[in-house]
Design an enzyme around this catalytic site. Structure first.
Site, PDB file in Angstrom:
ATOM      1  N   CYS A 114       0.529  -0.845  15.774  1.00 22.62           N
ATOM      2  CA  CYS A 114       0.454  -0.563  14.366  1.00 22.62           C
ATOM      3  C   CYS A 114      -0.307  -1.853  13.673  1.00 22.62           C
ATOM      4  CB  CYS A 114       2.010  -0.682  13.778  1.00 22.62           C
ATOM      5  SG  CYS A 114       2.039  -0.436  11.795  1.00 22.62           S
ATOM      6  N   CYS A 162       5.306  -6.367   7.715  1.00 20.18           N
ATOM      7  CA  CYS A 162       6.359  -6.048   8.450  1.00 20.18           C
ATOM      8  C   CYS A 162       6.586  -7.048   9.541  1.00 20.18           C
ATOM      9  CB  CYS A 162       6.150  -4.549   9.064  1.00 20.18           C
ATOM     10  SG  CYS A 162       7.527  -3.862  10.102  1.00 20.18           S
ATOM     11  N   CYS A 186       5.226  -4.155  16.401  1.00 23.71           N
ATOM     12  CA  CYS A 186       4.999  -2.865  17.212  1.00 23.71           C
ATOM     13  C   CYS A 186       3.334  -3.088  17.527  1.00 23.71           C
ATOM     14  CB  CYS A 186       4.821  -1.665  16.555  1.00 23.71           C
ATOM     15  SG  CYS A 186       6.916  -1.308  16.023  1.00 23.71           S
ATOM     16  N   CYS A 231       3.909   8.617   0.559  1.00 26.57           N
ATOM     17  CA  CYS A 231       4.095   7.996   1.709  1.00 26.57           C
ATOM     18  C   CYS A 231       4.215   6.411   1.124  1.00 26.57           C
ATOM     19  CB  CYS A 231       3.213   7.648   2.868  1.00 26.57           C
ATOM     20  SG  CYS A 231       3.429   6.543   4.130  1.00 26.57           S
ATOM     21  N   CYS A 280      -1.197   7.135   9.391  1.00 28.72           N
ATOM     22  CA  CYS A 280      -0.124   6.226   9.926  1.00 28.72           C
ATOM     23  C   CYS A 280      -0.611   5.022  10.629  1.00 28.72           C
ATOM     24  CB  CYS A 280       0.639   7.268  10.891  1.00 28.72           C
ATOM     25  SG  CYS A 280       0.840   8.637  10.279  1.00 28.72           S
ATOM     26  N   SER A 340      11.024   6.506  15.180  1.00 31.67           N
ATOM     27  CA  SER A 340       9.886   6.170  15.834  1.00 31.67           C
ATOM     28  C   SER A 340      10.068   5.905  17.408  1.00 31.67           C
ATOM     29  CB  SER A 340       9.011   4.839  15.141  1.00 31.67           C
ATOM     30  OG  SER A 340       8.604   5.321  13.878  1.00 31.67           O
ATOM     31  N   LEU A 341       9.960   6.767  18.221  1.00 32.57           N
ATOM     32  CA  LEU A 341      10.325   6.598  19.634  1.00 32.57           C
ATOM     33  C   LEU A 341       9.150   6.065  20.503  1.00 32.57           C
ATOM     34  CD1 LEU A 341      13.015   9.113  21.344  1.00 32.57           C
ATOM     35  CD2 LEU A 341      11.204   7.885  22.678  1.00 32.57           C
ATOM     36  N   HIS A 342       8.204   6.763  20.672  1.00 27.28           N
ATOM     37  CA  HIS A 342       6.846   6.345  21.153  1.00 27.28           C
ATOM     38  C   HIS A 342       6.953   6.311  22.741  1.00 27.28           C
ATOM     39  CE1 HIS A 342       5.576   6.271  17.432  1.00 27.28           C
ATOM     40  NE2 HIS A 342       6.207   5.016  16.963  1.00 27.28           N
ATOM     41  N   GLY A 381       6.379  -1.689   6.302  1.00 28.14           N
ATOM     42  CA  GLY A 381       7.590  -2.174   6.608  1.00 28.14           C
ATOM     43  C   GLY A 381       8.563  -1.145   7.315  1.00 28.14           C
ATOM     44  N   GLU A 382      10.041  -1.826   7.618  1.00 31.59           N
ATOM     45  CA  GLU A 382      10.909  -1.140   8.136  1.00 31.59           C
ATOM     46  C   GLU A 382      11.912  -0.837   7.226  1.00 31.59           C
ATOM     47  OE1 GLU A 382      11.911   0.663  10.952  1.00 31.59           O
ATOM     48  OE2 GLU A 382      13.910   0.671   9.839  1.00 31.59           O
ATOM     49  N   GLU A 391       0.648  -1.057   0.044  1.00 36.14           N
ATOM     50  CA  GLU A 391      -0.058  -0.072  -0.155  1.00 36.14           C
ATOM     51  C   GLU A 391       0.847   1.396  -0.137  1.00 36.14           C
ATOM     52  OE1 GLU A 391      -4.329  -0.956   2.026  1.00 36.14           O
ATOM     53  OE2 GLU A 391      -2.749  -0.607   3.140  1.00 36.14           O
ATOM     54  N   ASN A 429      -4.375   6.661  15.338  1.00 31.94           N
ATOM     55  CA  ASN A 429      -5.500   6.294  14.440  1.00 31.94           C
ATOM     56  C   ASN A 429      -5.708   4.816  14.888  1.00 31.94           C
ATOM     57  OD1 ASN A 429      -4.983   8.795  12.722  1.00 31.94           O
ATOM     58  ND2 ASN A 429      -2.981   7.815  12.317  1.00 31.94           N
ATOM     59  N   SER A 455      11.828   6.782   7.826  1.00 30.32           N
ATOM     60  CA  SER A 455      11.235   6.618   9.192  1.00 30.32           C
ATOM     61  C   SER A 455      11.915   5.230   9.708  1.00 30.32           C
ATOM     62  CB  SER A 455       9.880   6.724   9.147  1.00 30.32           C
ATOM     63  OG  SER A 455       9.575   6.609  10.753  1.00 30.32           O
TER      64      SER A 455
END
Ligand code: SAH
Length: 349
Positions: A111, A104, A108, A97, A342, A225-227, A172-173, A83, A301, A201
């Site tokens: 996600c 992935c 996480c 994007c 996201c 991406s810290l979070h 994905g990473e 996507e 989201n 990212s």
């Protein structure tokens, strides 16, 4: 367009070396197909049509959100879903994007992509074909005719591009697929997107980050991406934190800043009652500094697992960062009504 196949086919057809570049430049500027490539001999265009599919991806579905955001579901030749999203802003920016993997392998907890089956790394061409799709879409919307080779050169600033920015924030990473992602990023200027307007990212995939710092000269931006600043909480939200602890990742990002003097973006998704209190904000401020980092607070989201923080909670969190002089903004949510925002890319159809 499979660029390796393109080169092989052209070489096998006895074509001069510049031909591959010529065909690519047409495609990069949004030509709808080989037929539009008016300075490529007709017989050669026939050969290309028969042997080199114009895109490595086929479009399965496309949706447009109320705010103009477009989400496209593609499939690779071997059936993997991919996507990508196009965001249109009022000031004229067009940001894409793109995905670097189908699914992935990281899990996480907040996600949606992590809940679908991991397919594989995408090739350089599969990444670029997401960008080319949107470039063509915007060409059509603007009613522009594709331009012949010698009248426009994005790298020399000749003519505005219908795409301006690219973020590797889809499925994905990206830094797990380092070579293909970097090769794709290096070709994006042909599509109109400069390295300064390209952002990769990462969850903090350390081997890839180290290579990025040591090997990539282009001023591509990096986002982390810290979070959660607290190690135990971060590991709970992002299991990858056990493998590559945040302190090591931040040390590497400091090294990046010292070398490049480009600020690092910090992404922080706001989960109600989980990581969104003033205490969490103080913990975050304590591990960042105003010189190196800029924080982007992301309204959650919904994907089922958590609740999103209220506006007030986000404002209170930001207030703590403001007082600590850590630059912070709140990310505008786009495309939520078509699950294009996201963390919502999961290719459920
Ligand atoms: N794997 C990379 C690239 C994906 S970027 C990375 O994680 O950085 C996608 C961004 O959206 C990441 O910052 C991710 O943490 C965030 N995100 C994931 N799920 C989300 C959700 N449900 N709501 C808001 N942001 C989310």
């Amino acid at each position: 367009m499979d660029l390796a196949l393109l080169e092989t086919h052209l070489a096998d057809s006895g074509q001069p070396a510049y031909r591959a570049r010529q065909v690519w430049e047409w495609a990069a500027r949004g030509a709808p197909g080989y037929d539009a490539m008016s300075n490529v001999p007709a017989a050669l265009r026939d050969g290309l049509r028969a042997n080199v599919p114009f895109s490595t991806l086929t479009v399965t579905e496309e949706q447009q959100a109320k705010d103009g955001t477009v989400k496209t579901l593609f499939r690779t030749h071997d059936g993997h879903p991919v996507e990508a999203v196009l965001m249109r802003y009022r000031d004229g920016r067009r940001s894409i994007c793109v995905s670097s993997q189908s699914g992935c392998p990281l899990t996480c907890t907040f996600c949606a992509t992590g809940t679908m089956q991991f397919g594989r790394n995408l090739t350089t061409s599969e990444i670029l074909d997401q960008a080319l799709h949107f470039r063509r879409l915007e060409e059509i919307d603007h009613g522009r005719a594709p331009k012949p080779r010698d009248t426009i050169h994005p790298s020399r600033g000749g003519g505005a591009s219908p795409l301006t920015n690219c973020v590797f924030m889809g499925m994905g990473e990206p830094l797990m697929n380092f070579d293909n992602v970097i090769a794709a990023a290096k070709r994006l200027p042909d599509v109109g997107v400069t390295p300064r307007r390209t952002t990769i990212s990462t969850v903090g995939w350390l081997p890839g980050l180290t290579r990025f710092i040591d090997e990539v000269d282009e001023p591509i931006r990096i986002a982390l991406s810290l979070h959660a600043a607290n190690p135990a909480l971060r590991s709970q939200l992002m299991p990858v934190n056990d493998r590559y602890p945040l302190a090591d990742v931040l040390a590497e990002l400091h090294r990046y800043y010292e070398l490049r003097h480009r600020k690092v973006y910090i992404e922080y998704v706001m989960l109600e009652g989980v990581n969104d209190t003033p205490r969490h904000a103080a913990e975050l401020a304590a591990i960042l500094d105003e010189k190196t980092f800029k924080v982007n607070l992301i309204p959650y989201n919904p994907t089922g697992t958590y609740g999103g923080s209220s506006r007030d909670a986000i404002a209170a969190f930001k207030h703590v960062l403001d007082r600590a002089r850590i630059p912070a903004t709140v990310r505008l949510t786009r495309g939520r009504d078509i699950a294009a925002a996201c963390g919502q890319l999961a290719a459920t159809r």
